[in-house]
Design a protein around this motif. Sequence first.
Motif, mmCIF file in Angstrom:
data_model
loop_
_atom_site.group_PDB
_atom_site.id
_atom_site.type_symbol
_atom_site.label_atom_id
_atom_site.label_comp_id
_atom_site.label_asym_id
_atom_site.label_seq_id
_atom_site.Cartn_x
_atom_site.Cartn_y
_atom_site.Cartn_z
ATOM 1 N N ARG A 115 17.002 -88.603 27.156
ATOM 2 C CA ARG A 115 18.057 -87.613 26.705
ATOM 3 C C ARG A 115 17.923 -87.470 25.056
ATOM 4 N NH1 ARG A 115 23.270 -86.545 29.441
ATOM 5 N NH2 ARG A 115 23.298 -84.669 28.394
ATOM 6 N N GLY A 152 15.058 -85.987 23.387
ATOM 7 C CA GLY A 152 14.925 -84.574 23.563
ATOM 8 C C GLY A 152 14.654 -84.149 25.084
ATOM 9 N N ALA A 153 15.081 -84.722 25.913
ATOM 10 C CA ALA A 153 14.765 -84.317 27.264
ATOM 11 C C ALA A 153 16.117 -83.700 27.764
ATOM 12 C CB ALA A 153 14.724 -85.489 28.451
ATOM 13 N N THR A 154 15.650 -82.431 28.261
ATOM 14 C CA THR A 154 17.095 -81.445 28.380
ATOM 15 C C THR A 154 17.722 -81.830 29.926
ATOM 16 O OG1 THR A 154 15.633 -80.078 29.538
ATOM 17 C CG2 THR A 154 16.097 -79.443 27.506
ATOM 18 N N PRO A 155 18.707 -81.514 30.397
ATOM 19 C CA PRO A 155 19.298 -81.850 31.615
ATOM 20 C C PRO A 155 18.488 -81.436 32.740
ATOM 21 C CG PRO A 155 21.185 -80.801 30.402
ATOM 22 C CD PRO A 155 19.922 -80.915 29.444
ATOM 23 N N ARG A 182 27.946 -85.430 27.092
ATOM 24 C CA ARG A 182 26.883 -85.844 26.140
ATOM 25 C C ARG A 182 26.175 -87.354 26.469
ATOM 26 N NH1 ARG A 182 27.091 -81.105 24.334
ATOM 27 N NH2 ARG A 182 28.333 -80.705 22.419
ATOM 28 N N GLY A 198 25.927 -85.844 17.850
ATOM 29 C CA GLY A 198 25.900 -85.024 18.983
ATOM 30 C C GLY A 198 25.805 -85.862 20.360
ATOM 31 N N ARG A 222 31.447 -86.522 22.375
ATOM 32 C CA ARG A 222 31.987 -85.284 22.418
ATOM 33 C C ARG A 222 33.386 -85.753 21.416
ATOM 34 N NH1 ARG A 222 31.320 -80.132 23.722
ATOM 35 N NH2 ARG A 222 29.740 -80.528 25.622
ATOM 36 N N ILE A 257 27.164 -78.197 16.026
ATOM 37 C CA ILE A 257 26.558 -78.463 17.131
ATOM 38 C C ILE A 257 27.463 -78.818 18.035
ATOM 39 C CG2 ILE A 257 24.737 -79.466 15.855
ATOM 40 C CD1 ILE A 257 26.266 -82.342 16.783
ATOM 41 N N THR A 258 28.884 -78.957 17.768
ATOM 42 C CA THR A 258 29.860 -79.249 18.406
ATOM 43 C C THR A 258 30.425 -77.913 19.395
ATOM 44 O OG1 THR A 258 31.267 -78.745 16.386
ATOM 45 C CG2 THR A 258 31.247 -81.040 17.310
ATOM 46 N N LEU A 299 28.027 -76.154 20.804
ATOM 47 C CA LEU A 299 26.564 -75.940 21.705
ATOM 48 C C LEU A 299 26.846 -76.614 23.208
ATOM 49 C CD1 LEU A 299 23.675 -76.620 19.476
ATOM 50 C CD2 LEU A 299 24.903 -74.254 19.611
ATOM 51 N N GLU A 309 25.293 -78.310 26.433
ATOM 52 C CA GLU A 309 24.308 -79.723 26.168
ATOM 53 C C GLU A 309 22.702 -79.149 26.062
ATOM 54 O OE1 GLU A 309 25.169 -82.492 25.789
ATOM 55 O OE2 GLU A 309 23.105 -83.165 25.944
ATOM 56 N N ARG A 310 22.456 -78.161 26.934
ATOM 57 C CA ARG A 310 21.283 -77.671 26.931
ATOM 58 C C ARG A 310 20.695 -77.392 25.390
ATOM 59 N NH1 ARG A 310 16.346 -75.602 28.880
ATOM 60 N NH2 ARG A 310 15.774 -73.840 27.952
ATOM 61 N N LEU A 351 21.875 -78.283 22.603
ATOM 62 C CA LEU A 351 22.041 -79.387 21.968
ATOM 63 C C LEU A 351 20.739 -80.193 22.101
ATOM 64 C CD1 LEU A 351 23.541 -81.017 19.767
ATOM 65 C CD2 LEU A 351 24.957 -82.134 21.583
ATOM 66 N N ALA A 352 20.321 -80.233 23.525
ATOM 67 C CA ALA A 352 19.145 -81.247 23.675
ATOM 68 C C ALA A 352 17.821 -80.734 23.040
ATOM 69 C CB ALA A 352 19.156 -81.202 25.271
ATOM 70 N N LEU A 353 17.778 -79.223 23.231
ATOM 71 C CA LEU A 353 16.583 -78.550 22.397
ATOM 72 C C LEU A 353 16.665 -78.941 20.815
ATOM 73 C CD1 LEU A 353 16.514 -75.247 24.188
ATOM 74 C CD2 LEU A 353 15.008 -77.417 24.604
ATOM 75 N N ARG A 383 18.139 -81.649 19.245
ATOM 76 C CA ARG A 383 17.875 -82.861 19.264
ATOM 77 C C ARG A 383 16.297 -83.021 19.276
ATOM 78 N NH1 ARG A 383 22.311 -84.739 22.616
ATOM 79 N NH2 ARG A 383 21.365 -84.123 24.312
#
Lengths: 445, 267
Positions: free
Chosen positions: A87, A90-93, A175, B82, B85, B98-99, B101, B103-104, B106-108, B110
């Motif tokens: 994660r 950069g891996a999404t859920p 997170r 990030g 939390r 970012i706080t 956003l 999770e998805r 934020l993942a992108l 990151r």
Amino acid sequence: MLKFAFAGLRAKPASFAGLAVALLLAVLVITLFGSLVVTALGGGGDERLAMIGGAFGEIAMLMALFVVANTLAFSVRQQARELVLLRTSGATPVQIKRLIRHEVLLVTLLVSPPGWLLGGWGARRFLAELVARDLAPAGALVQWSPWPPLAGTAVTLLVGVGATKIAVRRAVGGRPSAAMAQTREEGRTGWLRGLLGLLVIGGTVPLLVLTTRQPLDKAAQLALLGSLLCMTAVGLLAPVLARPAVTLLGLPFRLAGARHRGDGGGALAADNLRGNAHRLSSALIPIALLVGLSTTFAAVTGTLEQVAPPGAYAESDAWLRGVELAMLAGFGAVATVNTLVSLTVARRREYALLALTGATRRQLMRMLGTEATLTAMAGVLLGLLVAAPMSIAFALSATGSALPAVPLPSVGPLVLGAVALTVLTVLLTGTRATAQPAVAAAVTP
Amino acid sequence: MSPTTDVPARFPATADPALPQSPNPRPGLGLRAENLRRSYGRGREAVHALRGVDVTFAPGTFTAVMGPSGSGKSTLLQCVAGMDRQTSGTVHWGTTEITALPERRLALLRRADAGFIFQSYNLMPAMTVEQNVSLPARLAGDRIDRAAVAEALDQVGLADRRKERPGRLSGGQQQRVAVARALYTRPRVLFADEPTGALDRASGLQVLRLLRAGVEHEGRTCVMVTHDPVAASFADRVVFLADGMVVEDLLRPSAARIAEQLSGSAC
């Protein structure tokens, strides 16, 4: 993600062993009982064969669902740190979920061929036994059909994918660092989980009432279903129930520990378990499942034998019940061993730390042994708690008395077996987990 | 006096003349945390790791975050990155909060802009060195630029180990693979949590030089938590935390000045 799943499987096949066994069992039982039903429908047997296959298949599938969900949860937990790393890279859920789904897919496909073969062989053996006991027409043979094996793999995949949704919830919710922390620290019991547990208990009450008013054969099936429901409630409430159960059972050990100063193995074990109710509850659930369902089953069978007119409850019926009991126990045992091995291995660093702070190997093993005994006893206690309501309801329906006939010759070995299985598994795994030098174990992640 | 004389000689402030002087397509991100609070647990048992921290990290700068253990420095890094939390407060990366956003998203973000280096366990054990370096690209579904992977590994001196699995590398080598991964994706901001904590002195210096070079040559923003004054002296600025609050903020301090501050706050 398929490539990642492959890499993970190749690098650490051992961490997927539990999951593989659970999935293999699922494919196997569906193929086995599916073959019997198909044979009956194709004219190779009679109505009774279809009924036997259906009833066995139903229970087997429920158990398979439970065991697959259980083992998958542990497999995901073992990968927690790698998932966090993915994660942060950069891996999404969604990608994490896909990775776990692909792992399930690969393992299912891998275990399918042996599952089909064993299922087919089991079906032939089972039918031969049925014929020998006049439970199926003489000369009946299993008819080959592609559908049972296909259904075995397809249903197992569906079950596995469904279980993935639950198993990854923790790993992808919130997170990443919080997700990592959850695997290390004690998690809180969510109020939602508690509420659900209470709701399920509420749901068993009408079932209890219903059971007392049904004809015998219906009541027997309902009783088993009801104890599965009770089991679900106990599973949900286990984190809450675990601590008082161990406090109570651990009392003698603490007293003994207080008298023999300097030993500390027993008191240490009791404190350890109490302080980590969440982990303990994961260990209790499969033991309670094993004991609870088997005891319900044995009690229902025992009560039936008691009330049946002489001769009506044939030896063949007793044999059928025995097979079903063995199957339940087998599933329960797989779940128990897998859970305990995972939990014990995961604590390798903790043992190393104890060793570095001066615990001898003997003290460690004694602590583990006491922990395992306490855990097993608490699991048995919860299991009997699961079995009691439905067995009593069934007894009321059958005999009008609230006292079910509990056949000690089958329940006794079951309970002892569950305790022995727990202690042996923990000690054997513990021996291996403490075999490497403590410093290395404490430092390596 | 020319402005470059302000900069200590240990790192060249001007870009390497050999590098092309074209405008950087991926300039460092500015980071801003406002009134950041983070507590664990509830009620009387609650532990307050951060008690209202305001801090900014300017684009293209290297900041070290220091403080005694339990001062909240790792929590600050994780909240700003990030990865954790906050209980309250906001964090901005550039103009993006970012706080706020999910999770998805934020993942992108990151994936696109950030790199991470931890104290240990930075690598996927099942993958080779090469696969670890190209991991972010694979997750992003980008084509893997083999030449760039080789170049990143060459920069950290591990070109010959690219087919190896992490288990066969030393701690220092593993950490350099993690740095290579960060070099390969060219993140606009790099978060490092005790990157030299588990390394011997020589490996540690090598990693720090690589972090410094990213700031110098690519204008990357770098935030590093450390307890080592020598590591912190590679930064442009050192922020000191104590008891969940910023207590000191020094520009280009020497290792001696940092050590002095640390021993002062320990008393």
